[in-house]
Motif scaffolding. Sequence first.
Motif, mmCIF file in Angstrom:
data_model
loop_
_atom_site.group_PDB
_atom_site.id
_atom_site.type_symbol
_atom_site.label_atom_id
_atom_site.label_comp_id
_atom_site.label_asym_id
_atom_site.label_seq_id
_atom_site.Cartn_x
_atom_site.Cartn_y
_atom_site.Cartn_z
ATOM 1 N N TYR A 80 -13.463 42.961 -45.385
ATOM 2 C CA TYR A 80 -12.773 41.543 -45.336
ATOM 3 C C TYR A 80 -13.701 40.569 -46.325
ATOM 4 N N THR B 29 -5.853 30.750 -43.303
ATOM 5 C CA THR B 29 -7.073 31.619 -43.586
ATOM 6 C C THR B 29 -6.483 33.282 -43.782
ATOM 7 N N CYS B 30 -5.632 33.616 -42.996
ATOM 8 C CA CYS B 30 -4.919 35.019 -43.306
ATOM 9 C C CYS B 30 -4.155 35.112 -44.657
ATOM 10 N N GLU C 167 -4.237 26.841 -38.893
ATOM 11 C CA GLU C 167 -5.450 27.368 -39.515
ATOM 12 C C GLU C 167 -5.670 28.687 -39.853
ATOM 13 N N GLU C 168 -5.249 29.342 -38.797
ATOM 14 C CA GLU C 168 -5.615 30.970 -38.663
ATOM 15 C C GLU C 168 -4.512 31.536 -39.965
ATOM 16 N N GLY D 71 -7.238 40.026 -42.628
ATOM 17 C CA GLY D 71 -7.569 38.712 -42.191
ATOM 18 C C GLY D 71 -7.021 38.348 -40.732
ATOM 19 N N ALA E 66 -9.646 37.216 -37.648
ATOM 20 C CA ALA E 66 -9.618 36.030 -36.952
ATOM 21 C C ALA E 66 -9.488 36.520 -35.326
ATOM 22 N N GLU F 205 -4.553 33.050 -47.374
ATOM 23 C CA GLU F 205 -5.533 32.932 -48.384
ATOM 24 C C GLU F 205 -6.221 34.406 -48.573
ATOM 25 N N ALA F 206 -6.499 35.274 -47.571
ATOM 26 C CA ALA F 206 -6.878 36.472 -47.881
ATOM 27 C C ALA F 206 -6.056 37.465 -48.650
#
Length: 330
Positions: A112, A11-12, A7-8, A71, A75, A14-15
């Motif tokens: 961010y 997310t990273c 998941e992390e 990202g 996190a 996606e950024a």
Amino acid sequence: MEPLSREEVLTCVEAAVRAPSIHNTQPWLFLHEDDRIEVHADPSRRLPSVDPQGRALHLSLGAAVLNLCLGVAAAGRRPFLDLLPAAGDERHVATVTAEGPYAMDDEDRALYEAIPVRRTSRRPFLDAPVDPQALRRLEEAALLQGGELKFADEPERELLLSLVRTADERRKDDFAYRAELRTWTTDDPYREDGVPLEAMGPGSRDGAVPVRVFTPELERDVREFESEPVIAVLSAVGGDSPADWLRAGQALQRVLLEATRLGLATGLFTQPMEHADLRDLLADPAGRTHVQAILRFGHAAEGTSLTARRSAEDVIARGRPLPLRPTRLG
């Protein structure tokens, strides 16, 4: 170090994929191993006519690297960046390692949060001045990433815009160049890359603010742009190698995110950078800096839609990409 969770990583990445790229080609792939995310160039998305050296490709990758670092920091892990870490593999441009616990400061948190709303505009800006303090903040943003942002006075502005016009004029009958632009121009609402027709913007009356023509066969509106555009040059400090281009891409993205945070609209000119002799006209006689992009700042007169991006799932490699040998990207 503790591995990054799936998941992390998503997310990273996606950024990272929200970074700008030359004609929205999105020339990147990512590989996750434990606490590391590697950034690789995707050579299938190079533009050999528009970007024969791969300079713009590296700027695009550098912008994605900055987003990826932000990202990782968001996190709660300290990002450690290693550029061009694999000798003999120029496709592997960076590795970001998520180190120990990290508390993101307010400045980087604001950057961010600007990532998903940042956009580039090819539309007219309001005929209104930009606060000099905001311009200084943009200069500082470039410096923080090892770049230099210099705002042009009136004679310099006219020179820069004339070079953009000259570059466009040279390419108007270049078949390979036009074919590449057509490939990366789309009216498909389901396509996740390329520049959509609605993002092209109108033409500038009298060419006062030259906007790249992607589809000369299509007629477009002609509008009045701002009479005194705010124009700046972004340069890499030091050399002019792929590593310098990657650093310049990080500086470019930090400037764009800072502008977004300040409520400013941004535009980008890269046409003169595609011609060695035109770029040479902007060269620093001392060789201390190397121009990488020309930017335009102002206050948006109208909204600009976000361009589509491929999902993180689509750009995370399932296995290690093969290194490029012996062809050079730079």
